[in-house]
Scaffold this active site. Structure first.
Site, PDB file in Angstrom:
ATOM      1  N   GLN A 213       6.515   4.990  -1.880  1.00  0.00           N
ATOM      2  CA  GLN A 213       5.546   5.915  -2.222  1.00  0.00           C
ATOM      3  C   GLN A 213       4.808   6.538  -0.986  1.00  0.00           C
ATOM      4  OE1 GLN A 213       3.246   4.087  -5.851  1.00  0.00           O
ATOM      5  NE2 GLN A 213       4.008   2.518  -4.706  1.00  0.00           N
TER       6      GLN A 213
ATOM      7  N   VAL B   3       4.253   8.167   2.880  1.00  0.00           N
ATOM      8  CA  VAL B   3       4.444   9.467   3.398  1.00  0.00           C
ATOM      9  C   VAL B   3       4.395   9.232   4.946  1.00  0.00           C
ATOM     10  CG1 VAL B   3       3.836  10.737   1.493  1.00  0.00           C
ATOM     11  CG2 VAL B   3       2.159  10.131   3.344  1.00  0.00           C
TER      12      VAL B   3
ATOM     13  N   HIS C  26       6.830  10.494  -2.938  1.00  0.00           N
ATOM     14  CA  HIS C  26       5.664  11.137  -2.990  1.00  0.00           C
ATOM     15  C   HIS C  26       5.742  12.157  -1.805  1.00  0.00           C
ATOM     16  CE1 HIS C  26       3.083   7.850  -5.169  1.00  0.00           C
ATOM     17  NE2 HIS C  26       3.777   8.576  -5.755  1.00  0.00           N
TER      18      HIS C  26
ATOM     19  N   CYS D 190       4.197  26.768   1.709  1.00  0.00           N
ATOM     20  CA  CYS D 190       3.473  27.800   1.139  1.00  0.00           C
ATOM     21  C   CYS D 190       3.498  27.935  -0.046  1.00  0.00           C
ATOM     22  CB  CYS D 190       3.638  29.322   1.819  1.00  0.00           C
ATOM     23  SG  CYS D 190       2.570  30.674   1.447  1.00  0.00           S
TER      24      CYS D 190
ATOM     25  N   GLY E 130       3.879  -4.184  -1.340  1.00  0.00           N
ATOM     26  CA  GLY E 130       2.508  -3.809  -0.953  1.00  0.00           C
ATOM     27  C   GLY E 130       2.139  -2.561  -1.859  1.00  0.00           C
TER      28      GLY E 130
ATOM     29  N   ASN F 135       2.978  -9.330  -1.997  1.00  0.00           N
ATOM     30  CA  ASN F 135       1.560  -8.895  -2.066  1.00  0.00           C
ATOM     31  C   ASN F 135       0.537  -9.887  -1.770  1.00  0.00           C
ATOM     32  OD1 ASN F 135      -0.903  -7.465  -2.671  1.00  0.00           O
ATOM     33  ND2 ASN F 135      -0.012  -5.884  -4.049  1.00  0.00           N
TER      34      ASN F 135
HETATM   35  N1  APR Z   1       0.888  -6.667   2.887  1.00  0.00           N
HETATM   36  C1  APR Z   1       1.572  -6.529   1.856  1.00  0.00           C
HETATM   37  N2  APR Z   1       0.596  -5.826   0.773  1.00  0.00           N
HETATM   38  C2  APR Z   1      -0.704  -5.581   1.007  1.00  0.00           C
HETATM   39  C3  APR Z   1      -1.138  -5.786   2.554  1.00  0.00           C
HETATM   40  C4  APR Z   1      -0.122  -6.304   3.556  1.00  0.00           C
HETATM   41  N3  APR Z   1      -0.623  -6.643   4.568  1.00  0.00           N
HETATM   42  N4  APR Z   1      -2.490  -5.210   2.555  1.00  0.00           N
HETATM   43  C5  APR Z   1      -2.606  -4.943   1.088  1.00  0.00           C
HETATM   44  N5  APR Z   1      -1.668  -5.089   0.446  1.00  0.00           N
HETATM   45  C6  APR Z   1      -1.549  -4.468  -0.971  1.00  0.00           C
HETATM   46  C7  APR Z   1      -2.834  -4.543  -1.615  1.00  0.00           C
HETATM   47  O1  APR Z   1      -3.246  -5.794  -2.261  1.00  0.00           O
HETATM   48  C8  APR Z   1      -2.538  -3.457  -2.824  1.00  0.00           C
HETATM   49  O2  APR Z   1      -2.007  -4.248  -4.006  1.00  0.00           O
HETATM   50  O3  APR Z   1      -1.010  -3.389  -0.873  1.00  0.00           O
HETATM   51  C9  APR Z   1      -1.474  -2.632  -2.216  1.00  0.00           C
HETATM   52  C10 APR Z   1      -2.043  -1.159  -1.758  1.00  0.00           C
HETATM   53  O4  APR Z   1      -2.327  -0.818  -3.068  1.00  0.00           O
HETATM   54  P1  APR Z   1      -2.995   0.993  -2.894  1.00  0.00           P
HETATM   55  O5  APR Z   1      -3.749   1.110  -1.876  1.00  0.00           O
HETATM   56  O6  APR Z   1      -3.340   1.175  -4.414  1.00  0.00           O
HETATM   57  O7  APR Z   1      -1.492   1.626  -2.501  1.00  0.00           O
HETATM   58  P2  APR Z   1      -0.345   2.192  -3.335  1.00  0.00           P
HETATM   59  O8  APR Z   1      -0.067   0.955  -4.231  1.00  0.00           O
HETATM   60  O9  APR Z   1       0.639   2.571  -2.464  1.00  0.00           O
HETATM   61  O10 APR Z   1      -1.064   3.578  -4.117  1.00  0.00           O
HETATM   62  C11 APR Z   1       0.087   4.443  -4.876  1.00  0.00           C
HETATM   63  O11 APR Z   1      -1.476   5.913  -4.980  1.00  0.00           O
HETATM   64  O12 APR Z   1      -3.219   7.369  -4.269  1.00  0.00           O
HETATM   65  C12 APR Z   1      -1.916   7.214  -4.514  1.00  0.00           C
HETATM   66  O13 APR Z   1      -0.202   8.624  -3.489  1.00  0.00           O
HETATM   67  C13 APR Z   1      -1.343   7.614  -3.362  1.00  0.00           C
HETATM   68  O14 APR Z   1       1.077   6.642  -3.065  1.00  0.00           O
HETATM   69  C14 APR Z   1      -0.434   6.182  -3.264  1.00  0.00           C
HETATM   70  C15 APR Z   1      -0.343   5.866  -4.688  1.00  0.00           C
END
Ligand code: APR
Length: 258
Positions: free
Chosen positions: A105, A107, A123, A131, A191, A217
């Site tokens: 997910q 980039v 994503h 454009c 993650g 996670n």
């Molecule tokens: N190792 C593993 N996991 C981790 C770590 C780490 N060091 N630090 C944080 N995390 C976990 C958090 O507990 C959380 O569950 O990573 C996750 C991050 O979650 P988000 O910030 O929601 O990211 P993500 O799941 O990739 O979001 C999905 O949301 O806004 C959109 O486009 C954006 O691609 C993104 C999508």
């Protein structure tokens, strides 16, 4: 964070070696230890930039200059980021013939930088600007060097080729990710908070088709008590580092995994 029991690691390694044919689904958490903030949580990007105001295609069309404030900050962070042990571990698992692909997910391009060859960018990728009026595409780095916000020859302001809320997942990426989820025997979910569709549906699709789900996670997610078979509650780099070490030993001494 509590120490993960050795037998839990051994079980996960045993499943990966005995089943193989694994796919990884990664989210922002895998890149946190590379210095890229995740989206959610108190230190997340969305705590600073409200996604409803900064991360929708409607917001971009309304005020592209404003959205480029967030884009240029994000790109500055991505520029400096390097793959960590988790990205490198997935590339190693691909070389071992255990991992067939990564659906990300993210980039940030860190899976490719780590050596992963089969990466599905769910994503999009900010390496190109597009454009939305004449569909011309430009390499990001050169174009951004000419000033922010970067403009198209036709006069429109360009957008990084990443998926904003309200935009569809690139058709090819969606198709490839779905077929990988249906084909895999193990899905490593690393993650991700599993809160954003349609990416968050991938673990359920894999599970319904018989895949074993291993979640890495530090925290529990909506998957942990419903879809996940083994939860390894640690950071991506620590857990992946340990897991790959075990996989290498297991392959040398096959009975180690039991
Ligand atoms: N190792 C593993 N996991 C981790 C770590 C780490 N060091 N630090 C944080 N995390 C976990 C958090 O507990 C959380 O569950 O990573 C996750 C991050 O979650 P988000 O910030 O929601 O990211 P993500 O799941 O990739 O979001 C999905 O949301 O806004 C959109 O486009 C954006 O691609 C993104 C999508």
């Amino acid at each position: 964070m509590r120490e993960i029991p050795k037998d839990v690691y051994r079980k996960a390694a045993g499943v990966l070696v005995s089943r193989g044919n694994a796919v990884a689904l990664t989210g922002a958490g895998i890149s946190v230890e590379s210095g890229i903030p995740s989206f959610r949580g108190s230190q997340g990007m969305w705590a600073k930039y409200d996604p409803a105001e900064y991360a929708t295609i409607g917001a971009f069309l309304l005020d592209p200059e404003k959205i480029w404030m967030m884009f240029s900050e994000m790109m500055g962070v991505l520029e400096k980021a390097l793959p960590n042990a988790a990205h490198l571990g997935l590339a190693e698992m691909e070389r071992m013939g255990i991992l067939r692909s990564v659906i990300t997910q993210n980039v940030d391009g860190l899976h490719q930088a780590a050596g992963s060859r089969r990466v599905i960018e769910y994503h999009g990728n900010p390496g190109e600007l597009v454009c939305l009026s004449c569909w011309k595409r430009y390499p990001s780095r050169e174009k951004i060097a000419g000033g922010i916000p970067p403009g198209c020859e036709c006069g429109e302001i360009l957008k990084p080729d990443v998926v904003l809320y309200g935009e569809p997942i690139p058709w090819g990426a969606r198709e490839d990710a779905e077929s990988e989820a249906l084909a895999c025997d193990v899905l490593l979910v690393i993650g991700t908070s599993a809160q954003v569709a349609p990416a968050c549906d991938i673990p359920r699709i894999a599970k319904e088709h018989g895949a074993f789900i291993i979640e890495i996670n530090p925290e529990e997610t909506s998957l942990t008590r419903t879809v996940t078979d083994i939860h390894l509650p640690g950071t991506a780099s620590a857990v992946m580092g340990r897991l790959v070490e075990l996989l290498e030993n297991t392959r040398k001494e096959p009975n180690l995994s039991h």
